[in-house]
Design an enzyme around this catalytic site. Structure first.
Site, PDB file in Angstrom:
ATOM      1  N   ARG A  92     -36.380  11.608  15.549  1.00 48.49           N
ATOM      2  CA  ARG A  92     -37.468  10.639  15.701  1.00 48.49           C
ATOM      3  C   ARG A  92     -37.322   9.996  17.067  1.00 48.49           C
ATOM      4  O   ARG A  92     -36.393   9.236  17.324  1.00 48.49           O
ATOM      5  CB  ARG A  92     -37.389   9.588  14.592  1.00 48.49           C
ATOM      6  CG  ARG A  92     -38.411   8.480  14.691  1.00 48.49           C
ATOM      7  CD  ARG A  92     -39.795   8.995  14.372  1.00 48.49           C
ATOM      8  NE  ARG A  92     -40.718   7.867  14.183  1.00 48.49           N
ATOM      9  CZ  ARG A  92     -41.909   7.818  14.723  1.00 48.49           C
ATOM     10  NH1 ARG A  92     -42.347   8.820  15.460  1.00 48.49           N
ATOM     11  NH2 ARG A  92     -42.683   6.792  14.508  1.00 48.49           N
ATOM     12  N   GLY A  93     -38.225  10.326  17.968  1.00 50.07           N
ATOM     13  CA  GLY A  93     -38.120   9.885  19.350  1.00 50.07           C
ATOM     14  C   GLY A  93     -37.965   8.390  19.526  1.00 50.07           C
ATOM     15  O   GLY A  93     -37.144   7.933  20.310  1.00 50.07           O
ATOM     16  N   ASP A 133     -36.589   6.282  17.684  1.00 47.45           N
ATOM     17  CA  ASP A 133     -35.274   5.802  17.233  1.00 47.45           C
ATOM     18  C   ASP A 133     -34.142   6.235  18.153  1.00 47.45           C
ATOM     19  O   ASP A 133     -33.230   5.464  18.418  1.00 47.45           O
ATOM     20  CB  ASP A 133     -34.952   6.335  15.829  1.00 47.45           C
ATOM     21  CG  ASP A 133     -35.731   5.646  14.735  1.00 47.45           C
ATOM     22  OD1 ASP A 133     -36.459   4.685  15.020  1.00 47.45           O
ATOM     23  OD2 ASP A 133     -35.604   6.080  13.567  1.00 47.45           O
ATOM     24  N   THR A 134     -34.176   7.494  18.599  1.00 43.38           N
ATOM     25  CA  THR A 134     -32.968   8.042  19.235  1.00 43.38           C
ATOM     26  C   THR A 134     -33.187   8.796  20.541  1.00 43.38           C
ATOM     27  O   THR A 134     -32.219   9.257  21.133  1.00 43.38           O
ATOM     28  CB  THR A 134     -32.237   9.001  18.267  1.00 43.38           C
ATOM     29  OG1 THR A 134     -33.055  10.151  18.036  1.00 43.38           O
ATOM     30  CG2 THR A 134     -31.897   8.318  16.951  1.00 43.38           C
ATOM     31  N   ARG A 135     -34.419   8.926  21.001  1.00 47.78           N
ATOM     32  CA  ARG A 135     -34.681   9.756  22.192  1.00 47.78           C
ATOM     33  C   ARG A 135     -33.860   9.313  23.397  1.00 47.78           C
ATOM     34  O   ARG A 135     -33.244  10.110  24.074  1.00 47.78           O
ATOM     35  CB  ARG A 135     -36.160   9.742  22.553  1.00 47.78           C
ATOM     36  CG  ARG A 135     -36.472  10.600  23.789  1.00 47.78           C
ATOM     37  CD  ARG A 135     -37.933  10.591  24.202  1.00 47.78           C
ATOM     38  NE  ARG A 135     -38.873  10.729  23.136  1.00 47.78           N
ATOM     39  CZ  ARG A 135     -39.237  11.894  22.579  1.00 47.78           C
ATOM     40  NH1 ARG A 135     -38.694  13.013  22.994  1.00 47.78           N
ATOM     41  NH2 ARG A 135     -40.117  11.922  21.614  1.00 47.78           N
ATOM     42  N   GLY A 148     -50.747  20.192  26.689  1.00 47.83           N
ATOM     43  CA  GLY A 148     -51.875  21.055  26.406  1.00 47.83           C
ATOM     44  C   GLY A 148     -51.543  22.223  25.497  1.00 47.83           C
ATOM     45  O   GLY A 148     -52.432  22.898  25.010  1.00 47.83           O
ATOM     46  N   GLU A 179     -41.509  19.328  10.796  1.00 50.23           N
ATOM     47  CA  GLU A 179     -40.413  20.080  11.423  1.00 50.23           C
ATOM     48  C   GLU A 179     -39.325  20.388  10.401  1.00 50.23           C
ATOM     49  O   GLU A 179     -38.813  21.495  10.343  1.00 50.23           O
ATOM     50  CB  GLU A 179     -39.772  19.273  12.562  1.00 50.23           C
ATOM     51  CG  GLU A 179     -40.459  19.350  13.870  1.00 50.23           C
ATOM     52  CD  GLU A 179     -39.753  18.516  14.936  1.00 50.23           C
ATOM     53  OE1 GLU A 179     -38.546  18.209  14.807  1.00 50.23           O
ATOM     54  OE2 GLU A 179     -40.424  18.162  15.923  1.00 50.23           O
TER      55      GLU A 179
END
Length: 196
Positions: A62-63, A65-67, A95, A129
């Site tokens: 989850r970007g 949260d943890t990216r 795109g 995912e």
């Protein structure tokens, strides 16, 4: 072996005999125990199904949260040790069909790493995912490595606390958006719950 410290967490990444074998150890500073988790795995030897693999691993996270914290530092550490890891913000061009590209990357990865965080289940994309990852595991037996980042594994498994709140929001959203199609949202939510 290298010990990395980022954002208050210590972890080591060690490459072992062969290009698809590694040991990841996470030692969070907020934990009273010296070692929170130890994962050791060996990816399958090259076979006909693996010959199409372009990546050693696929990172699902989850970007929000943890990216820029744990996942970013894990990605850098793995790359530094010679592992080619798929991460959506580096590999997908603007795109492009995101779902198709993610599915393709999952198929082309020998190992699938899922970083469960507090808000993982709030993202329908993360849950989609996860469903794709588990289908890959069932059909080919690929390694799936769960990482629980500031989340108790029982919260994921039992879908309580933040996971319960996320599913309540998904159900409300599906109910509002698809009022006439009762079976489709229930099927999607059931699929996500089963994956967790």
């Amino acid at each position: 072996m290298e010990l990395w410290q980022k954002e208050g967490s210590y972890f080591s990444v060690e490459r072992q005999a062969g290009p698809t074998c590694m040991l990841i150890t996470l030692i969070p500073s907020h934990s009273s125990s010296v070692l929170n988790s130890l994962w050791s795995f060996r990816a399958q030897d090259a076979s006909s199904s693996d010959s199409l693999c372009n990546y050693h691993g696929f990172l699902s996270f989850r970007g929000k949260d943890t990216r820029k914290t744990f996942t970013d530092h894990l990605y850098i550490a793995l790359n530094h040790r010679g592992f080619r890891i798929f991460r959506d913000d580096d590999e997908i061009e603007k795109g492009e069909n995101i779902k198709f590209e993610l599915q393709k990357a999952i198929q082309e990865s020998k190992m699938l790493i899922v970083v469960f965080s507090k808000n993982y289940a709030s993202s329908s994309r993360c849950l989609d995912e996860l469903v794709m990852i588990l289908k890959r595991r069932r059909t080919t037996g690929h390694v799936v490595l769960p990482v629980f980042y500031h989340v108790d594994p029982s919260h994921v498994r039992k879908q309580i606390k933040s996971f319960k709140k996320a599913f309540t929001r998904h159900e409300e959203r599906f109910h509002t958006e698809r009022a006439g199609k009762k079976d489709e949202p229930k099927g999607k939510i059931h699929e996500w719950r089963s994956a967790l």
